[in-house]
Design an enzyme around this catalytic site. Structure first.
Site, PDB file in Angstrom:
ATOM      1  N   LYS A   1       0.915  -1.057  -0.189  1.00 54.96           N
ATOM      2  CA  LYS A   1       0.077   0.348  -0.244  1.00 54.96           C
ATOM      3  C   LYS A   1       0.933   1.331  -0.399  1.00 54.96           C
ATOM      4  O   LYS A   1       0.633   2.445  -0.339  1.00 54.96           O
ATOM      5  CB  LYS A   1      -1.420  -0.309   1.162  1.00 54.96           C
TER       6      LYS A   1
ATOM      7  N   HIS B   1     -14.670  -3.544   8.725  1.00 56.01           N
ATOM      8  CA  HIS B   1     -14.156  -3.095   7.510  1.00 56.01           C
ATOM      9  C   HIS B   1     -13.821  -4.168   6.304  1.00 56.01           C
ATOM     10  O   HIS B   1     -13.467  -4.174   5.536  1.00 56.01           O
ATOM     11  CB  HIS B   1     -12.658  -3.085   8.071  1.00 56.01           C
TER      12      HIS B   1
ATOM     13  N   ARG C   1      -6.914  -8.335  -8.814  1.00 58.19           N
ATOM     14  CA  ARG C   1      -6.966  -9.576  -9.326  1.00 58.19           C
ATOM     15  C   ARG C   1      -9.020 -10.149  -9.610  1.00 58.19           C
ATOM     16  O   ARG C   1      -9.233  -8.138  -9.542  1.00 58.19           O
ATOM     17  CB  ARG C   1      -6.959 -10.635  -7.636  1.00 58.19           C
TER      18      ARG C   1
ATOM     19  N   GLU D   1      -2.702   7.706   8.072  1.00 61.91           N
ATOM     20  CA  GLU D   1      -3.300   8.618   7.924  1.00 61.91           C
ATOM     21  C   GLU D   1      -4.350   9.412   7.550  1.00 61.91           C
ATOM     22  O   GLU D   1      -4.723   8.493   9.244  1.00 61.91           O
ATOM     23  CB  GLU D   1      -3.833   8.035   6.121  1.00 61.91           C
TER      24      GLU D   1
END
Length: 302
Positions: A14, A125, A183, A90
């Site tokens: 990431k 999540h 994917r 973040e």
């Protein structure tokens, strides 16, 4: 069948993925890897695992007092889940929607998008309900998101099917790159339903060296599709996996409006070692309300 190892490597990290998104001119959230590097970012913050997903290693931090402990716990969870304890931090967007764009690329540099999916209904999540199109996007916002997705795919010379995910601020209409899945996504059937394009077939023909033979301005969407993930979970134990032998399993009848994707049958075991999702229920209607009605009727048949 699938993208190049280099594309998988770049987008699987990431932190690295954010660098390429920035190169492509795609908006990214301010972030850093250490306490010192995020001192200018306002709270609340979100800690994420650099090498994984699915909510593992994620922590919301409301203030500075929680930061050290949250970093330690996130690194431990990331190490356990992915064998890699790297994290990044973040800004946390409280009023965010999760909107993603399906893309296809071939070996000749042709890259197109097949519209967006909204996956904002989640628990811990993890996505539960996905739909196409997004109820929230105007034509202008849709063009901005899809253009950004194609620009990032072009930046890494992407081949095959892939999904570029964004956070969308429900109040400001701003959006930021979240991650890319190199994917086929669990929720790909909703895109197939509204476009009529078989993504698996396209992945195979691309891998065989054929060109896409699809022009962006010729791709249209119609109707509305919803996907409900069917889980074997115990609602009385905070939706923890309900493990054991499946003694009875009946599915709704399939039709042009109802599709069932499953890999289990009576006698199968629901294991503690894997995701407890046992099926996907995809419904299609001319409108969102019609797709919801097909979904509710099909769920009643389970």
């Amino acid at each position: 069948i699938g993208p190049s190892p280099e594309a998988v490597r770049i987008m699987g990290d990431k932190i690295e993925a954010k660098k390429y998104a920035k190169k492509a001119g795609v908006p990214i959230l301010p972030s850093g890897k250490t306490e010192k590097s995020i001192k200018d970012i306002n709270y609340p913050l979100l800690i994420k695992a650099a090498a994984g997903g699915g909510g593992k290693g994620m922590r919301i931090v409301e203030n500075e007092l929680e930061l050290k402990k949250s970093i330690k716990l996130a690194k431990l969870e990331a190490k356990t889940a992915f064998g890699d304890d790297r994290i990044f931090i973040e800004r946390y967007v409280k009023s965010a929607r999760h909107i993603e764009v399906q893309i296809l690329g071939d070996q000749f540099g042709n890259i197109i998008h097949l519209g967006e999916r909204e996956c904002s209904i989640q628990r811990r999540h993890q996505k539960i309900i996905e739909e196409a199109p997004s109820l929230r996007l105007s034509k202008h916002l849709r063009e901005q998101l899809t253009d950004a997705a194609v620009a990032l795919a072009q930046q890494i010379n992407y081949e095959s099917a892939g999904t570029i995910e964004f956070l969308f601020d429900d109040q400001s209409n701003d959006f930021w790159f979240l991650e890319m899945n190199t994917r086929l996504q669990v929720e790909h059937p909703v895109t197939e339903m509204v476009t009529g394009i078989d993504l698996v077939e396209k992945m195979i023909t691309i891998a065989a060296g054929e060109s896409l033979n699809l022009q962006q301005n010729k791709i249209t969407t119609s109707g509305w599709a919803l996907e409900s993930r069917i889980y074997a979970e115990d609602p009385y134990r905070e939706f923890m996996p309900s493990i054991g032998r499946l003694t009875k399993y009946r599915t709704p009848a399939s039709s042009k409006n109802v599709r069932i994707d499953t890999g289990i049958r009576e006698g199968s075991e629901v294991s503690m070692f894997y995701d407890p999702m046992i099926a996907k229920l995809i419904t299609y209607g001319n409108t969102r309300d019609e797709a919801i009605q097909y979904m509710l009727r099909a769920i009643d048949q389970y």
